[in-house]
Design an enzyme around this catalytic site. Structure first.
Site, PDB file in Angstrom:
ATOM      1  N   CYS A  73       0.834  -1.194   0.000  1.00  0.00           N
ATOM      2  CA  CYS A  73       0.000   0.000   0.000  1.00  0.00           C
ATOM      3  C   CYS A  73       0.881   1.261   0.000  1.00  0.00           C
ATOM      4  O   CYS A  73       1.522   1.550  -0.995  1.00  0.00           O
ATOM      5  CB  CYS A  73      -1.001  -0.024   1.153  1.00  0.00           C
ATOM      6  SG  CYS A  73      -2.407   1.091   0.913  1.00  0.00           S
ATOM      7  N   HIS A 161      -3.509  -5.264   0.869  1.00  0.00           N
ATOM      8  CA  HIS A 161      -2.916  -5.749   2.115  1.00  0.00           C
ATOM      9  C   HIS A 161      -2.949  -7.276   2.155  1.00  0.00           C
ATOM     10  O   HIS A 161      -3.966  -7.866   2.530  1.00  0.00           O
ATOM     11  CB  HIS A 161      -3.663  -5.159   3.317  1.00  0.00           C
ATOM     12  CG  HIS A 161      -3.375  -3.714   3.510  1.00  0.00           C
ATOM     13  ND1 HIS A 161      -2.318  -3.269   4.265  1.00  0.00           N
ATOM     14  CD2 HIS A 161      -3.974  -2.611   3.008  1.00  0.00           C
ATOM     15  CE1 HIS A 161      -2.287  -1.945   4.238  1.00  0.00           C
ATOM     16  NE2 HIS A 161      -3.273  -1.523   3.483  1.00  0.00           N
ATOM     17  N   GLU A 163      -1.620  -9.157   4.233  1.00  0.00           N
ATOM     18  CA  GLU A 163      -1.537  -9.636   5.613  1.00  0.00           C
ATOM     19  C   GLU A 163      -2.885  -9.789   6.316  1.00  0.00           C
ATOM     20  O   GLU A 163      -2.955 -10.338   7.409  1.00  0.00           O
ATOM     21  CB  GLU A 163      -0.632  -8.707   6.437  1.00  0.00           C
ATOM     22  CG  GLU A 163      -1.222  -7.341   6.748  1.00  0.00           C
ATOM     23  CD  GLU A 163      -1.074  -6.309   5.649  1.00  0.00           C
ATOM     24  OE1 GLU A 163      -1.308  -5.121   5.931  1.00  0.00           O
ATOM     25  OE2 GLU A 163      -0.724  -6.671   4.503  1.00  0.00           O
TER      26      GLU A 163
END
Length: 184
Positions: A73, A161, A163
């Site tokens: 990002c 993202h 994660e």
């Protein structure tokens, strides 16, 4: 064991990036973005997301350390802006589930996700033009540049993202980055 540092750019998911790397067998450490580059001893670097370009510390210097870098990002936006591309406001805005099309099946970071994947992304800001030497590796209906790569310099970035649980194949992104770091 491969060692990857996660540079904290004050993002809300930064701790999850470290955990995701640990989950795939990486010795991962979280470091402040003002850490002197000479103090970084790692096989790879993740530039975390974060709220704004005014608080990126020494991230520009980390791009020159001759180790693979994954920008997530804001991390991707830092990479683009600091290396000659441009970043601007996105039309879509905040966080949402997005279907992403992988545009380069040979890309070592994202090629295994082809032809498409579903991700969790913020589009408040986006990469608008690529730096020299980079190619677009993913796009979506809401963002023309969802991911970038410069395979020659091992610099990679994703707008989304990997994660967070909302991203379907996030673990694969970290596994692929680990492979890139181990082969460097």
């Amino acid at each position: 064991m491969t060692r990857i540092v996660v540079v904290d750019n004050h993002g809300q998911f930064t701790h999850l990036e470290r955990r995701a790397l640990r989950d795939v067998g990486v010795d991962a450490e979280l470091i402040d973005n003002d850490t002197p580059p000479s103090e970084i001893d790692a096989d790879g670097i993740v530039l975390s997301g974060g709220p704004d370009m005014d608080r990126i510390g020494r991230c520009r210097e980390y791009l020159e350390l001759d180790v693979p870098v994954l920008g997530i990002c804001l991390g991707m936006q830092i990479m683009a802006a600091e290396l000659g591309g441009s970043v601007g406001s996105g039309e879509y805005g905040g966080y949402a589930d997005v279907d992403v099309t992988i545009t380069d099946e040979t890309d070592p970071l994202l090629g295994s996700l082809a032809p498409s994947t579903r991700v969790w992304a913020s589009h408040a800001d986006e990469v608008k033009t690529l730096p020299d030497g980079f190619v677009r590796t993913a796009k979506s209906d809401v963002c023309d540049i969802e991911a970038i790569a410069n395979v020659e310099t091992d610099l990679y970035g994703v707008q989304w993202h990997p994660e967070v649980a909302h991203t379907e194949e996030g673990e694969a992104v970290f596994e692929n980055f680990l492979t890139i770091c181990e082969s460097n």
